[in-house]
Enzyme design. Structure first.
Site, PDB file in Angstrom:
ATOM      1  N   TRP A  33       0.840  -1.215   0.000  1.00  0.00           N
ATOM      2  CA  TRP A  33       0.000   0.000   0.000  1.00  0.00           C
ATOM      3  C   TRP A  33       0.861   1.245   0.000  1.00  0.00           C
ATOM      4  O   TRP A  33       1.867   1.311   0.703  1.00  0.00           O
ATOM      5  CB  TRP A  33      -0.865  -0.025   1.262  1.00  0.00           C
ATOM      6  CG  TRP A  33      -1.450   1.310   1.672  1.00  0.00           C
ATOM      7  CD1 TRP A  33      -0.805   2.332   2.303  1.00  0.00           C
ATOM      8  CD2 TRP A  33      -2.799   1.748   1.501  1.00  0.00           C
ATOM      9  NE1 TRP A  33      -1.664   3.379   2.538  1.00  0.00           N
ATOM     10  CE2 TRP A  33      -2.894   3.051   2.052  1.00  0.00           C
ATOM     11  CE3 TRP A  33      -3.936   1.175   0.942  1.00  0.00           C
ATOM     12  CZ2 TRP A  33      -4.078   3.771   2.063  1.00  0.00           C
ATOM     13  CZ3 TRP A  33      -5.124   1.897   0.945  1.00  0.00           C
ATOM     14  CH2 TRP A  33      -5.192   3.179   1.499  1.00  0.00           C
ATOM     15  N   ASP A  36      -0.130   9.222   0.778  1.00  0.00           N
ATOM     16  CA  ASP A  36       0.395  10.575   0.561  1.00  0.00           C
ATOM     17  C   ASP A  36       1.797  10.639  -0.057  1.00  0.00           C
ATOM     18  O   ASP A  36       2.733  10.006   0.452  1.00  0.00           O
ATOM     19  CB  ASP A  36       0.484  11.312   1.892  1.00  0.00           C
ATOM     20  CG  ASP A  36      -0.818  11.313   2.663  1.00  0.00           C
ATOM     21  OD1 ASP A  36      -1.841  10.879   2.127  1.00  0.00           O
ATOM     22  OD2 ASP A  36      -0.799  11.741   3.828  1.00  0.00           O
ATOM     23  N   GLN A  52       3.957   7.563   1.823  1.00  0.00           N
ATOM     24  CA  GLN A  52       3.502   6.705   2.911  1.00  0.00           C
ATOM     25  C   GLN A  52       3.342   5.287   2.379  1.00  0.00           C
ATOM     26  O   GLN A  52       2.755   5.082   1.307  1.00  0.00           O
ATOM     27  CB  GLN A  52       2.187   7.229   3.461  1.00  0.00           C
ATOM     28  CG  GLN A  52       2.306   8.569   4.179  1.00  0.00           C
ATOM     29  CD  GLN A  52       3.023   8.435   5.506  1.00  0.00           C
ATOM     30  OE1 GLN A  52       2.413   8.154   6.519  1.00  0.00           O
ATOM     31  NE2 GLN A  52       4.333   8.647   5.503  1.00  0.00           N
ATOM     32  N   ARG A 162       0.864  17.207  12.442  1.00  0.00           N
ATOM     33  CA  ARG A 162       1.581  16.357  11.496  1.00  0.00           C
ATOM     34  C   ARG A 162       1.780  17.007  10.128  1.00  0.00           C
ATOM     35  O   ARG A 162       1.258  18.067   9.828  1.00  0.00           O
ATOM     36  CB  ARG A 162       0.839  15.035  11.320  1.00  0.00           C
ATOM     37  CG  ARG A 162      -0.609  15.139  10.849  1.00  0.00           C
ATOM     38  CD  ARG A 162      -1.266  13.767  10.823  1.00  0.00           C
ATOM     39  NE  ARG A 162      -2.686  13.815  10.494  1.00  0.00           N
ATOM     40  CZ  ARG A 162      -3.659  13.903  11.388  1.00  0.00           C
ATOM     41  NH1 ARG A 162      -3.365  13.978  12.669  1.00  0.00           N
ATOM     42  NH2 ARG A 162      -4.924  13.933  11.006  1.00  0.00           N
ATOM     43  N   GLU A 217      -4.822  18.446   6.699  1.00  0.00           N
ATOM     44  CA  GLU A 217      -3.665  17.584   6.534  1.00  0.00           C
ATOM     45  C   GLU A 217      -2.789  18.053   5.381  1.00  0.00           C
ATOM     46  O   GLU A 217      -3.208  18.810   4.503  1.00  0.00           O
ATOM     47  CB  GLU A 217      -4.120  16.141   6.271  1.00  0.00           C
ATOM     48  CG  GLU A 217      -4.819  15.481   7.441  1.00  0.00           C
ATOM     49  CD  GLU A 217      -4.903  13.981   7.270  1.00  0.00           C
ATOM     50  OE1 GLU A 217      -4.441  13.263   8.174  1.00  0.00           O
ATOM     51  OE2 GLU A 217      -5.426  13.531   6.233  1.00  0.00           O
ATOM     52  N   TRP A 300      -9.848   8.097   0.506  1.00  0.00           N
ATOM     53  CA  TRP A 300      -9.887   7.350   1.769  1.00  0.00           C
ATOM     54  C   TRP A 300     -11.198   6.586   1.946  1.00  0.00           C
ATOM     55  O   TRP A 300     -11.238   5.517   2.564  1.00  0.00           O
ATOM     56  CB  TRP A 300      -9.690   8.288   2.947  1.00  0.00           C
ATOM     57  CG  TRP A 300      -8.280   8.738   3.167  1.00  0.00           C
ATOM     58  CD1 TRP A 300      -7.796  10.006   3.044  1.00  0.00           C
ATOM     59  CD2 TRP A 300      -7.161   7.928   3.560  1.00  0.00           C
ATOM     60  NE1 TRP A 300      -6.443  10.037   3.331  1.00  0.00           N
ATOM     61  CE2 TRP A 300      -6.032   8.775   3.649  1.00  0.00           C
ATOM     62  CE3 TRP A 300      -7.006   6.569   3.828  1.00  0.00           C
ATOM     63  CZ2 TRP A 300      -4.777   8.323   4.003  1.00  0.00           C
ATOM     64  CZ3 TRP A 300      -5.745   6.096   4.191  1.00  0.00           C
ATOM     65  CH2 TRP A 300      -4.641   6.965   4.281  1.00  0.00           C
TER      66      TRP A 300
END
Length: 483
Positions: A33, A36, A52, A162, A217, A300
């Site tokens: 997987w 981002d 990621q 973050r 984000e 998502w």
């Protein structure tokens, strides 16, 4: 190298997906997987992209940093996994971040996630960490974290803190970091440093104030000429007309920036991409001065990956950003043209019903259609088509609305399949550019005024392209993209 990182690299070697499965010119998961884009940056004459990454299955898991690099944004070389969650300061995940070159080193700045049990509850903390590397191997700074949530204003979240975006301006480094403020909604903290390891809080650069979703984000901040742009990816957005859709979206806040006072003045807020699958874009400044953006091409809330695929996650084509008349425009990087083949041009033709054209088909193509005159009803293009499946672009000239629809693309789950955007005629016509790369569909309208990115997992033997209209006059330019 830690045991966790060595394990990830060995897993990559054994399970890396084959060339038969992947898109031709889009970055995708080497195995497992990805989400981002991270660390999109230039280092020693090459462009690096991290992301990621959970290598061990095709669902989100403990976050590593995967790694690819390129010298032209089109051909990508798979590199070994760059980071694993293997330290006390990032043991629950190396979350998103960015990168910059400093004193000959490639510096990665990322969010380290930790958790502990307190009073019977799991307490999660997110802080900012750095690692130094040579373009392949990276060593984490032993005194991480370099920025903690305690440095933010009182009331700021310790858990939602973050995705640092780092850049250098003159002799100082700056970073903006996504956070939740005292009101529970998104804010962007600005920090500065002279040596990249000691940071101080400067200001809250922007606030959501519960206007555009909640947590912001993956922020990015850059200037194009005299215009400053903040890009954020809000969670928990609510739809507003055709401009903003529910769930996780991406916004461009366009305005001015006073560097001396560290004051951003917002003038306009728009969607960055109107498609079904687009999130968390990140930008860099290229060697020749262009601002280049790449995003994660997935949603998502909608998981489409077929059961027989061993990987999940694709990035968009890198896009050149421009400011025109105060608005953000985006188009595929011009390097794509170096891979054009089999040009087909169709001059102005009036459509009366269904029509196909010789040489216009395929699943790795760059197709531009100009619509000069309104027909009596909707105009549409069906692509990735065979006797069973197709996806479709539909243009309503009366309503000036363009719609993408993948309802009949072969899906077997009840997922979001249709999205629309308002478009404007330019000199009585619109231009629609369709970029296909096996599973990806990227639509650019009116030379980049709007973009719409979505995924389709239709069988790759579905290659037909059909045009439908009732009096519409169109012209067509098509290239195969061959690597």
């Amino acid at each position: 190298m830690s045991e966790a990182l060595e394990k990830a690299r060995e897993w990559e070697k054994m399970h890396c997906r084959t060339a038969v499965e992947k898109p031709f010119f889009h970055v995708c998961a080497p195995t497992g997987w990805i989400n981002d884009p991270n660390g999109f940056s230039q280092y020693k004459g090459e462009y690096h992209l991290f992301y990621q990454y959970h290598p061990y299955n095709k669902h989100w898991g403990p976050m590593h940093w995967g790694h690819s690099k390129t010298d032209d944004f089109i051909k990508w070389l798979q590199m070994p996994c760059a980071m694993a969650p293997d330290e006390a300061f990032d043991g629950q995940g190396c979350f998103s971040g960015s990168a910059v070159e400093f004193q000959g080193k490639h510096v990665l700045m990322y969010t380290g996630v930790t958790q502990k049990e307190k009073d019977g509850k799991i307490v999660i903390n997110q802080n900012q960490c750095i690692a130094f590397g040579d373009g392949k191997d990276y060593i984490k700074y032993p005194y991480n974290p370099v920025i903690t949530a305690q440095q933010m204003p009182q009331g700021s979240s310790k858990e939602d803190f973050r995705d640092p975006k780092i850049w250098k301006d003159n002799d100082k480094f700056y970073t903006i970091i996504g956070s939740r403020g005292e009101d529970g909604s998104g804010q962007l903290g600005l920090f500065e440093s002279e040596d990249i390891v000691n940071w101080k809080f400067v200001t809250i650069l922007e606030r959501c104030e519960n206007r555009y979703g909640k947590m912001w984000e993956c922020p990015d901040f850059f200037e194009i000429g005299d215009t400053a742009v903040i890009i954020v990816s809000p969670q928990e957005m609510q739809a507003e007309g055709l401009e903003f859709h529910n769930g996780g979206g991406t916004l461009a806040l366009v305005g001015n920036y006073n560097k001396k006072e560290h004051l951003f003045q917002r003038k306009k807020v728009t969607a960055v991409d109107y498609g079904l699958d687009f999130y968390a874009p990140q930008t860099l400044k290229s060697e020749d001065g262009r601002r280049i953006m790449i995003g994660w091409m997935q949603n998502w809330d909608t998981y489409l990956v077929p059961e027989n695929m061993t990987w999940s996650g694709i990035m968009t084509i890198p896009r050149q950003l421009e400011i025109r008349d105060g608005s953000l425009y985006q188009n595929p990087v011009r390097e794509l043209e170096n891979y054009y083949s089999n040009e087909v041009k169709i001059g102005k033709v009036r459509l009366e019903g269904e029509r196909s054209f010789e040489g216009i088909n395929g699943r790795s193509i760059d197709l531009t259609v100009e619509i000069y005159e309104d027909g009596k009803s909707e105009f549409s293009i069906r692509f990735a088509s065979n006797e069973y499946f197709y996806s479709e672009i539909i243009y309503s000239p009366e309503k000036e609305i363009l719609t993408f629809d993948r309802t009949y693309s072969g899906l077997v789950k009840d997922v979001i399949s249709r999205r629309s955007m308002k478009v404007k005629k330019r000199e009585g016509r619109i231009k629609v550019r369709l970029l296909l790369d096996r599973y990806t569909v990227e639509i650019f309208v009116n030379d980049g005024e709007q973009a719409m990115s979505s995924l389709i997992y239709t069988s790759l033997d579905a290659e037909k392209i059909m045009f439908y209209g009732d009096g519409s006059v169109i012209s067509i330019l098509k290239y195969d993209v061959v690597l």
